[in-house]
Design a protein around this motif. Structure first.
Motif, short mmCIF file in Angstrom:
data_model
loop_
_atom_site.label_atom_id
_atom_site.label_comp_id
_atom_site.label_asym_id
_atom_site.label_seq_id
_atom_site.Cartn_x
_atom_site.Cartn_y
_atom_site.Cartn_z
N THR A 1 -17.84 6.54 11.56
CA THR A 1 -18.39 7.71 10.87
C THR A 1 -19.69 8.21 11.52
O THR A 1 -19.93 9.41 11.65
CB THR A 1 -18.63 7.35 9.39
OG1 THR A 1 -17.38 6.98 8.85
CG2 THR A 1 -19.21 8.50 8.59
N ILE A 2 -20.54 7.26 11.93
CA ILE A 2 -21.83 7.64 12.49
C ILE A 2 -21.65 8.44 13.79
O ILE A 2 -22.31 9.45 14.01
CB ILE A 2 -22.67 6.36 12.78
CG1 ILE A 2 -22.95 5.61 11.50
CG2 ILE A 2 -23.94 6.69 13.54
CD1 ILE A 2 -23.90 6.26 10.55
N LYS B 1 -11.46 10.29 9.18
CA LYS B 1 -12.73 11.00 8.95
C LYS B 1 -12.96 11.16 7.43
O LYS B 1 -13.61 12.09 6.98
CB LYS B 1 -12.76 12.33 9.70
CG LYS B 1 -11.82 13.46 9.29
CD LYS B 1 -10.35 13.37 9.63
CE LYS B 1 -9.99 13.42 11.08
NZ LYS B 1 -8.49 13.22 11.28
N THR B 2 -12.38 10.25 6.66
CA THR B 2 -12.40 10.37 5.19
C THR B 2 -13.81 10.52 4.62
O THR B 2 -14.03 11.38 3.77
CB THR B 2 -11.72 9.12 4.57
OG1 THR B 2 -10.50 8.92 5.24
CG2 THR B 2 -11.46 9.32 3.11
N SER B 3 -14.76 9.71 5.11
CA SER B 3 -16.10 9.74 4.50
C SER B 3 -16.76 11.12 4.65
O SER B 3 -17.56 11.51 3.80
CB SER B 3 -17.01 8.71 5.16
OG SER B 3 -16.54 7.43 4.86
N ALA C 1 -12.69 17.98 9.33
CA ALA C 1 -13.33 17.70 8.03
C ALA C 1 -13.83 19.01 7.41
O ALA C 1 -13.68 19.24 6.20
CB ALA C 1 -14.48 16.72 8.21
N ILE C 2 -14.40 19.88 8.24
CA ILE C 2 -14.90 21.17 7.72
C ILE C 2 -13.73 22.01 7.21
O ILE C 2 -13.79 22.58 6.11
CB ILE C 2 -15.71 21.91 8.81
CG1 ILE C 2 -17.00 21.13 9.11
CG2 ILE C 2 -16.01 23.35 8.41
CD1 ILE C 2 -17.79 21.61 10.33
N LYS D 1 -24.10 4.35 -8.36
CA LYS D 1 -23.92 4.59 -6.92
C LYS D 1 -22.53 4.11 -6.51
O LYS D 1 -22.17 2.96 -6.80
CB LYS D 1 -24.96 3.80 -6.10
CG LYS D 1 -26.30 4.45 -6.02
CD LYS D 1 -27.13 4.36 -7.26
CE LYS D 1 -27.63 2.96 -7.59
NZ LYS D 1 -28.39 2.91 -8.86
N VAL D 2 -21.76 4.99 -5.86
CA VAL D 2 -20.41 4.61 -5.44
C VAL D 2 -20.34 4.57 -3.92
O VAL D 2 -20.93 5.40 -3.24
CB VAL D 2 -19.31 5.57 -5.98
CG1 VAL D 2 -19.04 5.32 -7.43
CG2 VAL D 2 -19.66 7.02 -5.73
N ASP D 3 -19.62 3.60 -3.41
CA ASP D 3 -19.48 3.46 -1.96
C ASP D 3 -17.99 3.34 -1.66
O ASP D 3 -17.19 2.97 -2.52
CB ASP D 3 -20.21 2.18 -1.51
CG ASP D 3 -20.43 2.13 0.00
OD1 ASP D 3 -19.99 3.06 0.71
OD2 ASP D 3 -21.04 1.14 0.46
N LYS D 4 -17.65 3.66 -0.45
CA LYS D 4 -16.24 3.57 -0.04
C LYS D 4 -16.20 2.91 1.32
O LYS D 4 -17.10 3.11 2.14
CB LYS D 4 -15.67 4.99 -0.01
CG LYS D 4 -14.33 5.12 0.61
CD LYS D 4 -14.43 5.95 1.85
CE LYS D 4 -13.35 5.60 2.82
NZ LYS D 4 -13.71 6.00 4.18
N HIS D 5 -15.20 2.07 1.53
CA HIS D 5 -15.07 1.42 2.83
C HIS D 5 -13.63 1.48 3.30
O HIS D 5 -12.72 1.21 2.53
CB HIS D 5 -15.50 -0.06 2.72
CG HIS D 5 -15.35 -0.78 4.02
ND1 HIS D 5 -16.30 -0.70 5.00
CD2 HIS D 5 -14.35 -1.56 4.51
CE1 HIS D 5 -15.91 -1.42 6.04
NE2 HIS D 5 -14.73 -1.94 5.77
N SER D 6 -13.45 1.88 4.55
CA SER D 6 -12.10 1.85 5.11
C SER D 6 -12.04 0.68 6.09
O SER D 6 -12.99 0.44 6.83
CB SER D 6 -11.85 3.18 5.82
OG SER D 6 -10.91 3.00 6.85
N THR D 7 -10.91 -0.02 6.08
CA THR D 7 -10.80 -1.16 6.99
C THR D 7 -10.58 -0.70 8.44
O THR D 7 -10.42 -1.52 9.33
CB THR D 7 -9.70 -2.15 6.57
OG1 THR D 7 -8.47 -1.42 6.48
CG2 THR D 7 -10.01 -2.81 5.26
N GLY D 8 -10.59 0.60 8.65
CA GLY D 8 -10.59 1.11 10.02
C GLY D 8 -9.26 1.68 10.43
O GLY D 8 -8.22 1.08 10.19
#
Ligand code: URA
Length: 432
Positions: free
Chosen positions: A120-121, A90-92, A256-257, A78-85
């Motif tokens: 993101t949410i 809209k990377t995710s 993103a699309i 399982k891979v996760d990614k986090h941006s410090t903001g």
């Protein structure tokens, strides 16, 4: 143990023991230590720092203050990614479907936006019907079946951070690397993925102002993650101008699309490819960067990344038609162009100011209780380094309410136009 002893120790530049840090977090979460004592300790940490052992002990104590997720029923890495903001980040929305289409498993918990940064949410919720409330069973099933699920952060995930962060926010104690690193990593570790990619931003719209500080933060987080047996890597990327062109929820979903169709902005597409290539190597799907990038490009070219996004949106209740025909997504009543009053070249665009101005249009929240308008926001028509003629549109403003001249003046002041062409900084400063 008396809490004042911990404060005095840190005031006198001594290291706290693991037991002392556990005592702090445990008693603070239970409401047994007052905010004024914890604020004092936090300020001593801002001024005098913490060593690597203290930072790890703080991360562990915070992680164990609430639920720690077990994703072992999801097959594969399982891979996760986090941006410090950042602003326009809209990377995710693109990275998730691309790496899932390439075979990786992404089981992600994301946050909502506050202040000048989006979440993101909030972006996903601008798709009609999309929801982030999945049971643990549904979450695991969805990741096993389609490779991607994104849910909101559980209220029980690292309650210590919720309390501490709220206190740091009002006591001037946010900018300390051990505090930021433990805050981010406690949540990432509790969320349960095997591998973590951190996108650490620097510049005007970021927590860290310089690449050197961003590297320092990234190294602290990598050392915590790897120390806990999670393969942790980082990208250091520039946030001196917004990422891509769109800022605002439905506008960012549209961008993103476009990117999933291979028609995204150059800077954003480049970042997604770099980040995705690291994630595919972490997931052991590709053994070199070149192979990973070529696999990712093929998911765009053959449409599988976009189809993965559609499947993901459908699985979480979203309207797939609105994704296939993005003109069906929320749109603002008015679009006003802000035009250049002089010719020249764009030297800089203040990301933080644009994020704040977009928030004032209704695209973000000034306080946690504010309600977002998914339709409004900004779309840049010029980026740093580009030539501008008189009356060229710098940015399209998507709005529902009339714009004040003060707001428009502030927007114009976010763009610096000079006679000479400025050199554009590389988007990615380093990969660690
Ligand atoms: N993001 C977090 O989650 N925590 C911090 O301390 C800073 C940024």
């Amino acid at each position: 143990m008396r809490f004042v002893d911990l404060i005095e120790k840190k005031r006198d530049r001594m290291a706290l023991t693991k037991e002392e840090i556990l005592f702090w977090i445990d008693h603070y979460v239970k409401g047994e230590v007052p905010d004024y004592q914890v604020s004092s300790l936090l300020m001593a940490i801002v001024l005098n720092g913490m060593n690597a052992e203290e930072t790890v002990a703080l991360t562990m104590a915070m992680m164990n203050s609430g639920d720690v997720f077990d994703l072992s029923r999801i097959q594969g890495i399982k891979v996760d990614k986090h941006s410090t903001g950042g602003v326009g980040d809209k990377t995710s929305l693109v990275l998730g479907p691309m790496v899932a289409a390439a075979g990786a498993k992404v089981a992600k918990m994301s946050g909502r936006g506050l202040g000048h940064t989006g979440g993101t949410i909030d972006k996903l919720e601008s798709i009609p019907g999309f929801h982030v409330e999945l049971t643990e069973e549904q979450f695991i099933k969805q990741v096993n079946e389609i490779g991607l699920a994104i849910i909101g952060q559980s209220a029980q995930l690292v309650p210590a951070d919720k309390k501490l962060y709220a206190l740091r926010d009002v006591t001037g104690t946010v900018p300390a690397i051990p505090l930021i690193a433990s805050s981010i990593m406690s949540k990432k570790l509790a969320a349960g993925s095997d591998a973590i990619l951190l996108d650490v931003k620097y510049g005007d719209g970021a927590f860290m102002q310089t690449p050197q500080r961003a590297i320092e933060l990234a190294k602290a987080m990598i050392s915590i993650g790897n120390g806990m047996g999670r393969n942790t890597r980082a990208i250091i990327s520039d946030m001196n101008e917004p990422l891509g062109n769109a800022i605002g929820n439905a506008l960012e979903v549209k961008e993103a699309i476009d990117t999933l169709h291979g028609e995204g902005p150059e800077d954003f597409t480049a970042l997604v490819l770099e980040a995705g290539a690291i994630m595919l190597q972490q997931a052991k799907i590709a053994d070199t960067e070149e192979k990973a990038k070529s696999l990712l490009r093929s998911t765009i070219e053959d449409g599988s990344a976009f189809e993965k996004f559609v499947a993901f949106v459908k699985a979480q209740g979203g309207d797939a038609d609105a994704v296939r025909q993005p003109e069906k997504l929320a749109s603002a009543r008015f679009v006003t162009e802000l035009v250049a009053k002089e010719e020249g070249y764009i030297r800089s665009i203040k990301a933080m100011d644009l994020g704040t101005l977009a928030m004032e249009l209704g695209a973000g929240r000034a306080t946690k209780e504010d309600v977002i308008n998914p339709a409004v926001g900004l779309v840049l028509n010029k980026k740093v380094g580009q030539k501008v003629e008189l009356n060229d549109s710098l940015v399209s403003i998507h709005h529902d309410l009339p714009l004040s001249s003060k707001w428009l003046d502030e927007l114009y002041a976010s763009f610096e136009i000079t006679r000479e062409q400025a050199k554009r900084q590389a988007l990615i400063y380093a990969k660690l």
